[in-house]
Design a protein around this motif. Structure first.
Motif, PDB file in Angstrom:
ATOM      1  N   ARG A  21      14.126  -2.901   2.191  1.00  0.00           N
ATOM      2  CA  ARG A  21      15.456  -2.312   2.430  1.00  0.00           C
ATOM      3  C   ARG A  21      15.705  -2.014   3.897  1.00  0.00           C
ATOM      4  N   GLU A  22      14.668  -1.970   4.689  1.00  0.00           N
ATOM      5  CA  GLU A  22      14.813  -1.594   6.092  1.00  0.00           C
ATOM      6  C   GLU A  22      15.346  -2.724   6.972  1.00  0.00           C
ATOM      7  N   ARG A  23      15.495  -3.922   6.389  1.00  0.00           N
ATOM      8  CA  ARG A  23      15.947  -5.061   7.195  1.00  0.00           C
ATOM      9  C   ARG A  23      16.652  -6.088   6.329  1.00  0.00           C
ATOM     10  N   ARG A  24      17.326  -7.031   7.001  1.00  0.00           N
ATOM     11  CA  ARG A  24      17.944  -8.155   6.307  1.00  0.00           C
ATOM     12  C   ARG A  24      16.895  -9.243   6.138  1.00  0.00           C
ATOM     13  N   VAL A  25      17.002  -9.963   5.041  1.00  0.00           N
ATOM     14  CA  VAL A  25      15.991 -10.954   4.680  1.00  0.00           C
ATOM     15  C   VAL A  25      16.650 -12.327   4.501  1.00  0.00           C
ATOM     16  N   ALA A  26      16.024 -13.356   5.047  1.00  0.00           N
ATOM     17  CA  ALA A  26      16.524 -14.724   4.903  1.00  0.00           C
ATOM     18  C   ALA A  26      16.133 -15.290   3.536  1.00  0.00           C
ATOM     19  N   VAL A  27      16.982 -16.155   3.013  1.00  0.00           N
ATOM     20  CA  VAL A  27      16.677 -16.839   1.748  1.00  0.00           C
ATOM     21  C   VAL A  27      15.366 -17.601   1.883  1.00  0.00           C
ATOM     22  N   SER A  28      15.141 -18.211   3.031  1.00  0.00           N
ATOM     23  CA  SER A  28      13.913 -18.977   3.245  1.00  0.00           C
ATOM     24  C   SER A  28      12.671 -18.095   3.142  1.00  0.00           C
ATOM     25  N   GLU A  29      12.779 -16.855   3.558  1.00  0.00           N
ATOM     26  CA  GLU A  29      11.650 -15.935   3.456  1.00  0.00           C
ATOM     27  C   GLU A  29      11.329 -15.628   1.992  1.00  0.00           C
ATOM     28  N   ILE A  30      12.366 -15.353   1.210  1.00  0.00           N
ATOM     29  CA  ILE A  30      12.162 -15.069  -0.215  1.00  0.00           C
ATOM     30  C   ILE A  30      11.585 -16.305  -0.899  1.00  0.00           C
ATOM     31  N   GLY A  63      21.382 -12.075   7.129  1.00  0.00           N
ATOM     32  CA  GLY A  63      20.440 -12.197   6.025  1.00  0.00           C
ATOM     33  C   GLY A  63      20.966 -11.474   4.810  1.00  0.00           C
ATOM     34  N   LEU A  64      20.087 -11.242   3.887  1.00  0.00           N
ATOM     35  CA  LEU A  64      20.448 -10.616   2.617  1.00  0.00           C
ATOM     36  C   LEU A  64      19.923  -9.193   2.546  1.00  0.00           C
ATOM     37  N   MET A  65      20.657  -8.375   1.819  1.00  0.00           N
ATOM     38  CA  MET A  65      20.194  -7.027   1.512  1.00  0.00           C
ATOM     39  C   MET A  65      20.840  -6.596   0.204  1.00  0.00           C
ATOM     40  N   LEU A  66      20.288  -5.574  -0.388  1.00  0.00           N
ATOM     41  CA  LEU A  66      20.847  -5.080  -1.639  1.00  0.00           C
ATOM     42  C   LEU A  66      22.262  -4.566  -1.403  1.00  0.00           C
ATOM     43  N   GLY A  67      23.122  -4.801  -2.376  1.00  0.00           N
ATOM     44  CA  GLY A  67      24.487  -4.316  -2.311  1.00  0.00           C
ATOM     45  C   GLY A  67      24.641  -2.932  -2.916  1.00  0.00           C
ATOM     46  N   ARG A  68      23.599  -2.459  -3.572  1.00  0.00           N
ATOM     47  CA  ARG A  68      23.580  -1.134  -4.194  1.00  0.00           C
ATOM     48  C   ARG A  68      22.197  -0.540  -3.996  1.00  0.00           C
ATOM     49  N   THR A  69      22.059   0.724  -4.267  1.00  0.00           N
ATOM     50  CA  THR A  69      20.728   1.325  -4.209  1.00  0.00           C
ATOM     51  C   THR A  69      19.910   0.795  -5.386  1.00  0.00           C
TER      52      THR A  69
END
Length: 150
Positions: A21-30, A63-69
């Motif tokens: 949650r502390e950062r944005r994540v790339a699809v490639s990383e996941i 990148g990606l991050m959660l849209g909700r908690t």
């Protein structure tokens, strides 16, 4: 009962994002962390974005991050989103049902109850329930990413 890969990858993606949650994540990383197809994962992520479970930020630093908690993301709701029919057997879908014993066998009622029990159990959980596992998960993902050279 078996969920589709689409549901599996959706849950994995959400778990990954909840653990980072502390950062944005790339699809490639996941994709690398799980050793799964990036092409397939893009379709999964698009569905999660449409449902506002994931937010995508474009451009440098994106990148990606959660849209909700994590507490607001219910596992049962995610499965319902990604498995809209959950037809355990042919007779669940009246439009395509060709089962000749449908009207008399009686199994359908028991199978409906089993499906509802399955979803009911998932409804008891949010992503937050799995947050304590994040440190162990992160170690496993890091190992996988090193193995694939990401």
């Amino acid at each position: 009962m078996q969920l589709t890969l689409f549901s599996d990858y959706s849950l994995r993606t959400l778990l990954y994002l909840a653990s980072h949650r502390e950062r944005r994540v790339a699809v490639s990383e996941i994709s690398g962390a799980y050793g799964i197809s990036q092409h397939h994962l893009v379709k999964v992520v698009q569905k999660l974005i449409e449902a506002e479970l994931v937010v995508s930020v474009r451009g440098r630093g994106g990148g990606l991050m959660l849209g909700r908690t994590p507490a607001d993301i219910n596992v049962g709701a995610v499965v319902r989103l990604t498995e809209p029919h959950l037809d355990l057997v042919e007779c669940f879908n009246s439009a395509t049902n060709t089962c000749p014993i449908d009207k008399a066998c009686g199994l359908k009622g028991a199978l409906v109850k089993a499906r509802e029990a399955f979803l009911g159990e998932l409804d008891k959980h949010s992503l937050a329930d799995f947050a304590p596992r994040a440190p162990a998960l992160i170690k496993l993902w890091q190992r996988q990413l090193k193995a694939v050279g990401s």
